[in-house]
Design a protein around this motif. Structure first.
Motif, PDB file in Angstrom:
ATOM      1  N   PHE A  52       0.831  -1.204   0.000  1.00 40.39           N
ATOM      2  CA  PHE A  52       0.000   0.000   0.000  1.00 40.39           C
ATOM      3  C   PHE A  52       0.867   1.256   0.000  1.00 40.39           C
ATOM      4  CE2 PHE A  52      -2.879  -3.243   1.607  1.00 40.39           C
ATOM      5  CZ  PHE A  52      -3.964  -3.044   0.770  1.00 40.39           C
ATOM      6  N   ALA A  53       1.934   1.255   0.770  1.00 38.89           N
ATOM      7  CA  ALA A  53       2.846   2.403   0.796  1.00 38.89           C
ATOM      8  C   ALA A  53       3.568   2.536  -0.540  1.00 38.89           C
ATOM      9  CB  ALA A  53       3.851   2.254   1.934  1.00 38.89           C
ATOM     10  N   ARG A  54       3.997   1.417  -1.121  1.00 37.53           N
ATOM     11  CA  ARG A  54       4.673   1.471  -2.422  1.00 37.53           C
ATOM     12  C   ARG A  54       3.728   1.951  -3.516  1.00 37.53           C
ATOM     13  NH1 ARG A  54       6.515  -3.375  -0.358  1.00 37.53           N
ATOM     14  NH2 ARG A  54       5.232  -4.603  -1.775  1.00 37.53           N
ATOM     15  N   TYR A  55       2.469   1.633  -3.392  1.00 37.43           N
ATOM     16  CA  TYR A  55       1.481   2.026  -4.398  1.00 37.43           C
ATOM     17  C   TYR A  55       1.370   3.547  -4.478  1.00 37.43           C
ATOM     18  CZ  TYR A  55      -2.773   1.381  -7.199  1.00 37.43           C
ATOM     19  OH  TYR A  55      -3.707   1.368  -8.205  1.00 37.43           O
ATOM     20  N   SER A  56       1.615   4.236  -3.370  1.00 39.03           N
ATOM     21  CA  SER A  56       1.487   5.690  -3.353  1.00 39.03           C
ATOM     22  C   SER A  56       2.520   6.360  -4.254  1.00 39.03           C
ATOM     23  CB  SER A  56       1.604   6.236  -1.927  1.00 39.03           C
ATOM     24  OG  SER A  56       2.908   6.052  -1.439  1.00 39.03           O
ATOM     25  N   ALA A  57       3.641   5.695  -4.517  1.00 45.12           N
ATOM     26  CA  ALA A  57       4.672   6.272  -5.381  1.00 45.12           C
ATOM     27  C   ALA A  57       4.194   6.419  -6.822  1.00 45.12           C
ATOM     28  CB  ALA A  57       5.928   5.407  -5.335  1.00 45.12           C
ATOM     29  N   SER A  58       3.211   5.622  -7.231  1.00 45.02           N
ATOM     30  CA  SER A  58       2.689   5.712  -8.598  1.00 45.02           C
ATOM     31  C   SER A  58       1.236   6.171  -8.589  1.00 45.02           C
ATOM     32  CB  SER A  58       2.803   4.354  -9.288  1.00 45.02           C
ATOM     33  OG  SER A  58       2.003   3.403  -8.607  1.00 45.02           O
ATOM     34  N   SER A  59       0.908   7.044  -7.653  1.00 44.47           N
ATOM     35  CA  SER A  59      -0.495   7.408  -7.437  1.00 44.47           C
ATOM     36  C   SER A  59      -1.033   8.484  -8.374  1.00 44.47           C
ATOM     37  CB  SER A  59      -0.700   7.881  -5.997  1.00 44.47           C
ATOM     38  OG  SER A  59      -0.073   9.135  -5.815  1.00 44.47           O
ATOM     39  N   GLN A  60      -0.197   9.018  -9.261  1.00 46.21           N
ATOM     40  CA  GLN A  60      -0.616  10.085 -10.165  1.00 46.21           C
ATOM     41  C   GLN A  60      -1.250  11.236  -9.399  1.00 46.21           C
ATOM     42  OE1 GLN A  60      -3.088   8.249 -13.151  1.00 46.21           O
ATOM     43  NE2 GLN A  60      -1.347   7.325 -14.186  1.00 46.21           N
ATOM     44  N   GLY A  62      -2.310  11.315  -6.289  1.00 42.65           N
ATOM     45  CA  GLY A  62      -3.428  10.928  -5.428  1.00 42.65           C
ATOM     46  C   GLY A  62      -4.644  10.436  -6.179  1.00 42.65           C
ATOM     47  N   GLN A  63      -4.583  10.411  -7.511  1.00 38.71           N
ATOM     48  CA  GLN A  63      -5.718   9.927  -8.303  1.00 38.71           C
ATOM     49  C   GLN A  63      -5.866   8.414  -8.225  1.00 38.71           C
ATOM     50  OE1 GLN A  63      -8.157  11.752 -10.042  1.00 38.71           O
ATOM     51  NE2 GLN A  63      -7.244  13.277  -8.702  1.00 38.71           N
ATOM     52  N   ARG A  64      -4.755   7.697  -8.064  1.00 40.53           N
ATOM     53  CA  ARG A  64      -4.794   6.239  -7.909  1.00 40.53           C
ATOM     54  C   ARG A  64      -4.536   5.912  -6.457  1.00 40.53           C
ATOM     55  NH1 ARG A  64      -1.148   3.565 -12.515  1.00 40.53           N
ATOM     56  NH2 ARG A  64      -0.572   2.451 -10.647  1.00 40.53           N
ATOM     57  N   ARG A  65      -5.385   5.086  -5.879  1.00 39.56           N
ATOM     58  CA  ARG A  65      -5.268   4.721  -4.464  1.00 39.56           C
ATOM     59  C   ARG A  65      -5.526   3.239  -4.291  1.00 39.56           C
ATOM     60  NH1 ARG A  65      -8.760   9.416  -1.650  1.00 39.56           N
ATOM     61  NH2 ARG A  65      -8.044  11.068  -2.979  1.00 39.56           N
ATOM     62  N   ALA A  66      -5.034   2.728  -3.190  1.00 37.50           N
ATOM     63  CA  ALA A  66      -5.298   1.344  -2.829  1.00 37.50           C
ATOM     64  C   ALA A  66      -5.484   1.289  -1.325  1.00 37.50           C
ATOM     65  CB  ALA A  66      -4.139   0.456  -3.252  1.00 37.50           C
ATOM     66  N   TYR A  67      -6.428   0.463  -0.881  1.00 41.15           N
ATOM     67  CA  TYR A  67      -6.646   0.361   0.553  1.00 41.15           C
ATOM     68  C   TYR A  67      -7.283  -0.959   0.933  1.00 41.15           C
ATOM     69  CZ  TYR A  67     -11.010   2.666  -1.063  1.00 41.15           C
ATOM     70  OH  TYR A  67     -12.148   3.033  -1.741  1.00 41.15           O
ATOM     71  N   LEU A  68      -7.159  -1.262   2.229  1.00 42.16           N
ATOM     72  CA  LEU A  68      -7.709  -2.476   2.820  1.00 42.16           C
ATOM     73  C   LEU A  68      -8.764  -2.054   3.828  1.00 42.16           C
ATOM     74  CD1 LEU A  68      -7.465  -5.595   3.276  1.00 42.16           C
ATOM     75  CD2 LEU A  68      -5.789  -5.053   5.058  1.00 42.16           C
ATOM     76  N   LEU A  69      -9.981  -2.553   3.650  1.00 41.36           N
ATOM     77  CA  LEU A  69     -11.086  -2.233   4.548  1.00 41.36           C
ATOM     78  C   LEU A  69     -11.395  -3.414   5.452  1.00 41.36           C
ATOM     79  CD1 LEU A  69     -13.573  -0.451   2.097  1.00 41.36           C
ATOM     80  CD2 LEU A  69     -12.047   0.612   3.770  1.00 41.36           C
ATOM     81  N   GLY A  70     -11.691  -3.115   6.711  1.00 37.17           N
ATOM     82  CA  GLY A  70     -12.098  -4.131   7.673  1.00 37.17           C
ATOM     83  C   GLY A  70     -13.579  -4.434   7.559  1.00 37.17           C
ATOM     84  N   SER A  71     -14.057  -5.300   8.408  1.00 39.50           N
ATOM     85  CA  SER A  71     -15.430  -5.807   8.317  1.00 39.50           C
ATOM     86  C   SER A  71     -16.518  -4.775   8.595  1.00 39.50           C
ATOM     87  CB  SER A  71     -15.602  -7.000   9.263  1.00 39.50           C
ATOM     88  OG  SER A  71     -15.373  -6.584  10.597  1.00 39.50           O
ATOM     89  N   GLN A  72     -16.158  -3.616   9.145  1.00 39.82           N
ATOM     90  CA  GLN A  72     -17.144  -2.567   9.405  1.00 39.82           C
ATOM     91  C   GLN A  72     -16.881  -1.297   8.596  1.00 39.82           C
ATOM     92  OE1 GLN A  72     -19.900  -3.029  11.615  1.00 39.82           O
ATOM     93  NE2 GLN A  72     -19.155  -5.083  11.189  1.00 39.82           N
TER      94      GLN A  72
END
Length: 167
Positions: A52-60, A62-72
């Motif tokens: 997730f941290a590495r993904y921010s380097a190619s985020s254009q 902040g236009q491209r994002r990645a995240y992990l959501l919990g059950s709530q």
């Protein structure tokens, strides 16, 4: 704490005062069927899943994002670290798809939603293993285009593919 059991795996989302809003995730696995003992691990998702941290380097920007959501709908890890610990349970991706994903009603998908900033975006989402979690990749949509344009251009695979493979 929220507990979910699926297929012999139990997850518990925890918050720890000293870690500010950074959530912890406890994973417990039965050591052997019917044995009565388990192996457990407590992790800090933002640190454990460095993708997730590495993904921010190619985020254009902040236009491209990645995240992990919990059950709530809580953000366990995010390519923009300031979002970790946020509550996305009222957002478009959560209400439109990710909630059904963590409930096991669907396995994966892609669609158009409003981002946490209420801007048009497309998101691809998948449930890792049988865990009550959602991995989401999201990209801001130019005002003229939509998910069909990105799919036709073949750009969506280059956005979502590397993240899903890394997990």
């Amino acid at each position: 704490a929220r507990r979910e059991a699926t297929g012999g795996i139990r997850t518990i989302e925890l918050k720890h005062e000293e870690l500010r809003n950074a959530p912890l995730l406890a994973l417990a696995f039965e050591s052997a069927p019917g044995a009565g003992d388990a192996v457990a691990a407590v992790i800090q998702p933002q640190q454990m899943f460095g993708v997730f941290a590495r993904y921010s380097a190619s985020s254009q920007g902040g236009q491209r994002r990645a995240y992990l959501l919990g059950s709530q709908g809580s953000v366990l890890a995010h390519s923009i670290e300031s979002y970790v610990g946020s509550d996305f349970s009222l957002g478009g991706v959560w209400t439109g798809a990710a909630k059904s994903l963590v409930e096991g009603k669907i396995r994966s998908g892609v669609g158009e939603y409003l981002s946490s900033e209420k801007l048009p975006s497309i998101a691809a989402y998948e449930r890792p293993l049988n865990l009550p979690l959602a991995v989401v990749t999201e990209m801001g949509v130019p005002s003229r285009g939509g998910v069909i344009d990105l799919l036709l251009e073949g750009r969506w695979r280059s956005i979502a593919g590397p993240l899903l493979i890394a997990l």
